[in-house]
Design a protein around this motif. Structure first.
Motif, PDB file in Angstrom:
ATOM      1  N   SER A   1       0.918  -1.363  -0.004  1.00  0.00           N
ATOM      2  CA  SER A   1      -0.049  -0.015   0.010  1.00  0.00           C
ATOM      3  C   SER A   1       0.828   1.242   0.086  1.00  0.00           C
ATOM      4  O   SER A   1       1.844   1.241   0.517  1.00  0.00           O
ATOM      5  CB  SER A   1      -0.969  -0.092   1.186  1.00  0.00           C
ATOM      6  N   PRO A  16      -3.371  -6.432  -5.127  1.00  0.00           N
ATOM      7  CA  PRO A  16      -4.930  -6.628  -5.020  1.00  0.00           C
ATOM      8  C   PRO A  16      -5.499  -7.615  -5.971  1.00  0.00           C
ATOM      9  O   PRO A  16      -5.095  -7.598  -7.221  1.00  0.00           O
ATOM     10  CB  PRO A  16      -5.265  -5.103  -5.160  1.00  0.00           C
ATOM     11  N   GLU A  23     -15.722  -4.459 -11.287  1.00  0.00           N
ATOM     12  CA  GLU A  23     -15.123  -3.055 -11.536  1.00  0.00           C
ATOM     13  C   GLU A  23     -16.119  -2.329 -12.607  1.00  0.00           C
ATOM     14  O   GLU A  23     -16.316  -1.194 -12.476  1.00  0.00           O
ATOM     15  CB  GLU A  23     -13.560  -3.214 -11.772  1.00  0.00           C
ATOM     16  N   ALA A  46      -8.113   3.863  -4.948  1.00  0.00           N
ATOM     17  CA  ALA A  46      -7.225   2.918  -5.358  1.00  0.00           C
ATOM     18  C   ALA A  46      -5.602   3.408  -4.902  1.00  0.00           C
ATOM     19  O   ALA A  46      -4.691   2.796  -4.973  1.00  0.00           O
ATOM     20  CB  ALA A  46      -7.137   2.617  -6.793  1.00  0.00           C
ATOM     21  N   LEU A  74     -11.610  -0.222   4.901  1.00  0.00           N
ATOM     22  CA  LEU A  74     -11.299   0.664   3.356  1.00  0.00           C
ATOM     23  C   LEU A  74     -10.773   1.926   3.919  1.00  0.00           C
ATOM     24  O   LEU A  74     -10.367   2.675   2.906  1.00  0.00           O
ATOM     25  CB  LEU A  74     -12.863   0.831   2.918  1.00  0.00           C
ATOM     26  N   ALA A  77      -7.321   1.024   2.696  1.00  0.00           N
ATOM     27  CA  ALA A  77      -7.366  -0.039   1.757  1.00  0.00           C
ATOM     28  C   ALA A  77      -7.182   0.778   0.255  1.00  0.00           C
ATOM     29  O   ALA A  77      -7.996   1.325   0.040  1.00  0.00           O
ATOM     30  CB  ALA A  77      -8.420  -0.933   1.746  1.00  0.00           C
ATOM     31  N   THR A  79      -8.159  -0.560  -2.532  1.00  0.00           N
ATOM     32  CA  THR A  79      -8.839  -1.361  -3.386  1.00  0.00           C
ATOM     33  C   THR A  79      -9.225  -0.771  -4.888  1.00  0.00           C
ATOM     34  O   THR A  79      -9.661   0.163  -4.909  1.00  0.00           O
ATOM     35  CB  THR A  79     -10.405  -1.720  -2.708  1.00  0.00           C
ATOM     36  N   GLN A  80      -9.185  -1.637  -5.708  1.00  0.00           N
ATOM     37  CA  GLN A  80      -9.322  -1.616  -7.040  1.00  0.00           C
ATOM     38  C   GLN A  80     -11.054  -1.508  -7.456  1.00  0.00           C
ATOM     39  O   GLN A  80     -11.542  -2.367  -6.694  1.00  0.00           O
ATOM     40  CB  GLN A  80      -8.969  -2.737  -8.111  1.00  0.00           C
ATOM     41  N   CYS A  82     -13.386   0.639  -6.392  1.00  0.00           N
ATOM     42  CA  CYS A  82     -14.070   1.476  -5.273  1.00  0.00           C
ATOM     43  C   CYS A  82     -13.863   2.792  -5.430  1.00  0.00           C
ATOM     44  O   CYS A  82     -12.689   3.311  -5.862  1.00  0.00           O
ATOM     45  CB  CYS A  82     -13.443   0.879  -4.124  1.00  0.00           C
TER      46      CYS A  82
END
Length: 103
Positions: A1, A16, A23, A46, A74, A77, A79-80, A82
């Motif tokens: 990260s 990830p 997506e 992301a 989150l 995070a 995250t892809q 999001c």
């Protein structure tokens, strides 16, 4: 990260997991929310997570922010697929997200 690299000087962990179908659903939802005028701002999470996205949005708009209903995982995070959205119509946005199968 990004947090781990900047704050701890480490680049660890697996990349990830990518779910292209999820997506696409999220991206199509965001496009529909923008087109409908239900959101006033949108930022992907992301790169730095929701906390960084919220801070960047607030700085760009010269306003403060309140993150509500956010899972702790989150906050940082990366995250892809999001997105963080700003809205005055939370229930309408949540309803459309549920209908689109987007958490």
């Amino acid at each position: 990260s990004l947090w781990l690299e900047v704050c701890r000087g480490r680049r660890d962990g697996p990349p990830p997991v990518v779910d292209l179908a999820a997506e696409r659903r999220a991206s199509e939802l965001v496009r529909a929310l923008i087109a409908s005028g239900l959101v006033t701002a949108v930022h992907d999470i992301a790169d730095g997570g929701a906390a960084v996205a919220a801070a960047e949005m607030a700085l760009a708009g010269s306003i403060g922010f309140l993150l509500s209903g956010l899972q702790r995982s989150l906050v940082f995070a990366e995250t892809q697929g999001c997105f963080l959205v700003a809205t005055a119509q939370e229930q309408a946005v949540l309803s459309l997200a549920r209908a689109a199968n987007v958490p």
